[in-house]
Structures are given as C-alpha cells and as structure tokens.
Scaffold this motif. Structure first.
Motif, mmCIF file in Angstrom:
data_model
loop_
_atom_site.group_PDB
_atom_site.id
_atom_site.type_symbol
_atom_site.label_atom_id
_atom_site.label_comp_id
_atom_site.label_asym_id
_atom_site.label_seq_id
_atom_site.Cartn_x
_atom_site.Cartn_y
_atom_site.Cartn_z
ATOM 1 N N PHE A 71 0.800 -0.851 0.390
ATOM 2 C CA PHE A 71 -0.386 -0.273 -0.031
ATOM 3 C C PHE A 71 0.529 1.733 -0.427
ATOM 4 O O PHE A 71 0.844 2.383 -0.726
ATOM 5 C CB PHE A 71 -1.174 -0.284 1.428
ATOM 6 C CG PHE A 71 -1.738 1.514 1.731
ATOM 7 C CD1 PHE A 71 -2.989 1.286 0.738
ATOM 8 C CD2 PHE A 71 -1.418 2.102 2.565
ATOM 9 C CE1 PHE A 71 -3.617 2.611 0.693
ATOM 10 C CE2 PHE A 71 -2.131 3.272 2.619
ATOM 11 C CZ PHE A 71 -3.118 3.630 2.075
ATOM 12 N N PHE A 72 2.140 1.463 0.680
ATOM 13 C CA PHE A 72 2.693 2.460 1.104
ATOM 14 C C PHE A 72 3.497 2.699 0.024
ATOM 15 O O PHE A 72 3.608 4.007 -0.413
ATOM 16 C CB PHE A 72 3.353 2.665 1.818
ATOM 17 C CG PHE A 72 2.677 2.611 3.905
ATOM 18 C CD1 PHE A 72 2.673 4.207 3.750
ATOM 19 C CD2 PHE A 72 2.219 1.950 4.314
ATOM 20 C CE1 PHE A 72 1.842 4.500 4.674
ATOM 21 C CE2 PHE A 72 1.241 2.545 5.498
ATOM 22 C CZ PHE A 72 1.372 3.483 6.221
ATOM 23 N N VAL A 73 4.113 1.455 -0.758
ATOM 24 C CA VAL A 73 4.925 1.678 -2.001
ATOM 25 C C VAL A 73 3.822 2.083 -3.102
ATOM 26 O O VAL A 73 4.440 2.939 -3.851
ATOM 27 C CB VAL A 73 5.624 0.512 -2.688
ATOM 28 C CG1 VAL A 73 6.003 0.138 -3.927
ATOM 29 C CG2 VAL A 73 5.990 -0.020 -1.585
ATOM 30 N N ALA A 74 2.564 1.639 -3.375
ATOM 31 C CA ALA A 74 2.024 2.046 -4.724
ATOM 32 C C ALA A 74 1.761 3.785 -4.215
ATOM 33 O O ALA A 74 1.426 4.969 -5.040
ATOM 34 C CB ALA A 74 0.664 1.587 -4.321
ATOM 35 N N ARG A 75 1.122 3.873 -3.053
ATOM 36 C CA ARG A 75 1.860 5.211 -2.083
ATOM 37 C C ARG A 75 2.212 6.556 -3.368
ATOM 38 O O ARG A 75 2.046 7.549 -3.239
ATOM 39 C CB ARG A 75 0.999 5.000 -1.059
ATOM 40 C CG ARG A 75 -0.449 4.815 -0.614
ATOM 41 C CD ARG A 75 -1.527 6.082 -1.502
ATOM 42 N NE ARG A 75 -1.513 7.310 -1.158
ATOM 43 C CZ ARG A 75 -2.232 7.749 0.065
ATOM 44 N NH1 ARG A 75 -3.273 7.028 1.091
ATOM 45 N NH2 ARG A 75 -2.052 8.971 0.815
ATOM 46 N N ARG A 76 3.736 6.427 -3.006
ATOM 47 C CA ARG A 76 4.623 6.490 -2.750
ATOM 48 C C ARG A 76 4.812 6.905 -4.834
ATOM 49 O O ARG A 76 5.839 7.786 -5.270
ATOM 50 C CB ARG A 76 6.198 6.231 -2.765
ATOM 51 C CG ARG A 76 6.016 6.255 -1.123
ATOM 52 C CD ARG A 76 7.481 5.254 -0.087
ATOM 53 N NE ARG A 76 7.386 5.079 1.070
ATOM 54 C CZ ARG A 76 8.246 7.104 1.133
ATOM 55 N NH1 ARG A 76 9.035 7.297 0.405
ATOM 56 N NH2 ARG A 76 7.972 6.736 2.856
ATOM 57 N N GLY A 77 3.994 6.709 -5.632
ATOM 58 C CA GLY A 77 4.154 6.617 -6.627
ATOM 59 C C GLY A 77 4.623 5.116 -8.130
ATOM 60 O O GLY A 77 4.396 5.539 -8.853
ATOM 61 N N LYS A 78 5.008 4.054 -7.201
ATOM 62 C CA LYS A 78 4.996 2.625 -7.558
ATOM 63 C C LYS A 78 4.470 2.006 -7.193
ATOM 64 O O LYS A 78 3.974 1.029 -6.807
ATOM 65 C CB LYS A 78 6.562 2.464 -7.258
ATOM 66 C CG LYS A 78 7.415 3.716 -7.323
ATOM 67 C CD LYS A 78 8.888 3.415 -6.257
ATOM 68 C CE LYS A 78 9.893 4.342 -6.786
ATOM 69 N NZ LYS A 78 11.189 3.763 -6.299
ATOM 70 N N ALA A 79 2.540 1.874 -8.295
ATOM 71 C CA ALA A 79 1.515 1.450 -8.381
ATOM 72 C C ALA A 79 2.377 0.273 -8.661
ATOM 73 O O ALA A 79 1.990 -1.138 -8.243
ATOM 74 C CB ALA A 79 0.809 2.030 -9.100
ATOM 75 N N THR A 135 4.793 -1.660 -9.287
ATOM 76 C CA THR A 135 5.681 -2.759 -7.956
ATOM 77 C C THR A 135 5.578 -3.047 -6.922
ATOM 78 O O THR A 135 4.844 -4.035 -6.490
ATOM 79 C CB THR A 135 6.863 -1.563 -7.217
ATOM 80 O OG1 THR A 135 7.733 -0.556 -8.473
ATOM 81 C CG2 THR A 135 7.722 -2.201 -6.664
ATOM 82 N N GLY A 136 3.654 -2.278 -5.952
ATOM 83 C CA GLY A 136 3.101 -2.599 -5.367
ATOM 84 C C GLY A 136 2.064 -3.781 -5.927
ATOM 85 O O GLY A 136 2.160 -4.743 -5.463
ATOM 86 N N PHE A 137 1.564 -3.852 -7.388
ATOM 87 C CA PHE A 137 0.500 -4.620 -7.523
ATOM 88 C C PHE A 137 1.301 -5.812 -8.175
ATOM 89 O O PHE A 137 1.334 -7.233 -7.669
ATOM 90 C CB PHE A 137 0.267 -3.503 -8.615
ATOM 91 C CG PHE A 137 -0.653 -4.414 -10.099
ATOM 92 C CD1 PHE A 137 -2.205 -4.965 -9.492
ATOM 93 C CD2 PHE A 137 -0.721 -5.567 -11.177
ATOM 94 C CE1 PHE A 137 -3.699 -5.533 -9.889
ATOM 95 C CE2 PHE A 137 -1.437 -6.630 -11.552
ATOM 96 C CZ PHE A 137 -2.468 -6.279 -11.116
ATOM 97 N N SER A 138 2.703 -5.723 -8.426
ATOM 98 C CA SER A 138 3.647 -6.591 -8.907
ATOM 99 C C SER A 138 4.060 -7.668 -7.335
ATOM 100 O O SER A 138 3.561 -8.577 -7.053
ATOM 101 C CB SER A 138 4.778 -6.895 -9.877
ATOM 102 O OG SER A 138 4.655 -6.303 -10.513
ATOM 103 N N ALA A 139 4.859 -7.022 -6.470
ATOM 104 C CA ALA A 139 4.503 -8.161 -5.228
ATOM 105 C C ALA A 139 3.383 -8.128 -4.527
ATOM 106 O O ALA A 139 3.496 -9.297 -4.265
ATOM 107 C CB ALA A 139 4.821 -6.860 -4.353
ATOM 108 N N SER A 140 2.034 -8.136 -5.291
ATOM 109 C CA SER A 140 1.017 -8.240 -4.572
ATOM 110 C C SER A 140 0.923 -9.697 -5.408
ATOM 111 O O SER A 140 0.315 -10.790 -4.997
ATOM 112 C CB SER A 140 -0.467 -7.785 -5.044
ATOM 113 O OG SER A 140 -0.294 -6.365 -4.571
ATOM 114 N N PHE A 141 1.178 -10.413 -5.943
ATOM 115 C CA PHE A 141 1.632 -11.495 -7.162
ATOM 116 C C PHE A 141 2.751 -12.321 -6.177
ATOM 117 O O PHE A 141 2.622 -13.524 -6.489
ATOM 118 C CB PHE A 141 1.664 -11.314 -8.311
ATOM 119 C CG PHE A 141 0.235 -10.942 -8.671
ATOM 120 C CD1 PHE A 141 -1.578 -11.966 -8.725
ATOM 121 C CD2 PHE A 141 -0.317 -9.555 -9.024
ATOM 122 C CE1 PHE A 141 -2.612 -11.722 -9.015
ATOM 123 C CE2 PHE A 141 -1.680 -9.347 -9.294
ATOM 124 C CZ PHE A 141 -2.704 -9.838 -9.536
ATOM 125 N N GLY A 142 3.598 -11.451 -6.483
ATOM 126 C CA GLY A 142 4.995 -12.373 -5.948
ATOM 127 C C GLY A 142 5.293 -12.502 -4.872
ATOM 128 O O GLY A 142 5.633 -13.831 -4.651
#
Length: 239
Positions: free
Chosen positions: A139-147, A149-156
């Motif tokens: 969530f915080f990674v996505a909020r920092r503008g790296k959506a 990265t956060g989306f990929s980590a949700s599956f990784g």
C-alpha cells in the motif's frame, strides 16, 4: 527483546564501526548453534548410538566464541564483520520458525476448543497474519507513486510462499517420512483454491478489458470476491 539481542548479532552501517559489540558477538556465536538445534527440534537427535547432536552444537558454539574472543578487538570491527550479518539473518530464520510453530500450536488449540477445523482458522487467521505486512508494504509503495511495484509484489509474494515454502516443507516431510508424504485436501482447501483461481482469472480479464489498466473496478471486484469467499467458507464449515 533480550533473547533476540543475545542470539542475533547486528550489523548497522549507520553506526560507528558498523555497530560492532564484541561482547554481544561472543554471546551470539556461543548460543547460535544450540538455539538453532533447539528451534528445529534437533537438540536430542541421535546421530549414532549414544551420540546426540545437542552437545556437538554446544561444542561448536564454544569453539566459535573462543575464536571471536581471541581474534577480534573490542573497539574496532573485524574485517569479516559481514559474516555476522549473515549469522543474524540465519538466526532470524530460526526465530521466525520457532514463533511460527507456536502460532500454529495456538491456532490448533483454538480449533480444538471451538470445535472448528484447522483449515478454516488457517485460511483466515494465519493467512491474515502472513498477508497484513505485505498489504501495508504494498500500500505504501503504491502511495509513493510506484503502483506497478506494489501490484507486482501482490502476486510475487504469494508465489514465493507457494513455490519455495511448500517446496521446502514438502521436501523436509519426505526426508523425515522416508517416502511419499500423503496430503489431505479437505473441502475448505478446495474452496480456497477455487476462489484463488477465480481471482487470478478475474484480474486478468478486467486488466485486459481496460487495456492493461488496474482501476477501482478491479479493487472493488476483488474485495467482493474475498467477502464471498469468507461467507462461503463459514457456511461450509457450520453447515
């Protein structure tokens, strides 16, 4: 805590001399082999007749502590200080393994007391405990503008747990049993697998329809799918 500090040497590049503390390092290498054997329930493992692993690990700890005490300086970090960083990482794995076993034991105790199958508590409590940290981090990674990265980590992250976690656990079970390890696949696990597959297909379809964009619709649909899974799991359990 004190136990973690005494068993896990730390290396902090932001502190002078990398946070080197000779006394803690000596205690850590002294306790590490014994604690690792206790954490993995191998302290009383009999290697040969009347030869146990525990005393051998204790001797290794004494030898390592002697080497660190003789060949390191109190006020200056040794050249091979990075070795202590890897040692701290290995000790953290032991702590995680030990605490995970205790969590599983508590869940099993609640399952017996409440007359609920362990599969339901595992799918809800343990799954939530494993995923909350990833949820906050993504969530915080996505909020920092790296959506992305956060989306990929949700599956990784689940993929890593499935492939590495299940693979290591299955390998250890096969080694201990000396052959194939039978697996049980109760209805709740089949239900969870079905909803997992549905979530993956839903994500693929919605992202493809929206020209490879993940919008609010995807998030709402996944939330609804997870609520449907929880309701169905409870209904199946108490039916």
């Amino acid at each position: 805590s004190v136990a973690v500090a005494l068993t896990s040497p730390t290396v902090d590049p932001e502190k002078p001399h990398g946070g080197w503390n000779k006394h803690l390092a000596v205690v850590a290498v002294l306790l590490f082999p014994v604690f690792a054997a206790l954490a993995f329930d191998a302290f009383f493992h009999e290697i040969e007749e009347d030869v146990f692993l525990g005393p051998i690990m204790a001797g290794v700890g004494v030898l390592l502590a002697f080497v660190v005490a003789i060949f390191t300086d109190t006020h200056r970090a040794p050249r091979g200080q990075t070795v202590f960083a890897f040692l701290g990482f290995a000790m953290s794995i032991c702590w995680i393994y030990l605490l995970a076993n205790e969590v599983v034991n508590i869940v099993v105790a609640y399952a017996v007391a409440l007359k609920i199958t362990g599969a339901l508590l595992g799918l809800i409590l343990i799954a939530a405990g494993n995923s909350v940290c990833d949820l906050i981090a993504n969530f915080f990674v996505a909020r920092r503008g790296k959506a992305l990265t956060g989306f990929s980590a949700s599956f990784g992250s689940p993929l890593l747990n499935m492939l590495i976690g299940v693979g290591i656990a299955a390998t250890a079970a096969i080694i201990q049993k000396g052959g194939d390890y039978p697996l049980s696949f109760p209805p709740l696990l089949r239900l969870g697998s079905g909803f997992l597959f549905a979530s993956l297909v839903l994500s693929l379809v919605l992202v493809y329809v929206r020209r490879w964009r993940a919008g609010k619709l995807l998030g709402v649909c996944l939330f609804i799918l997870y609520l449907a899974f929880l309701i169905t799991a409870f209904c199946l359990e108490f039916a």
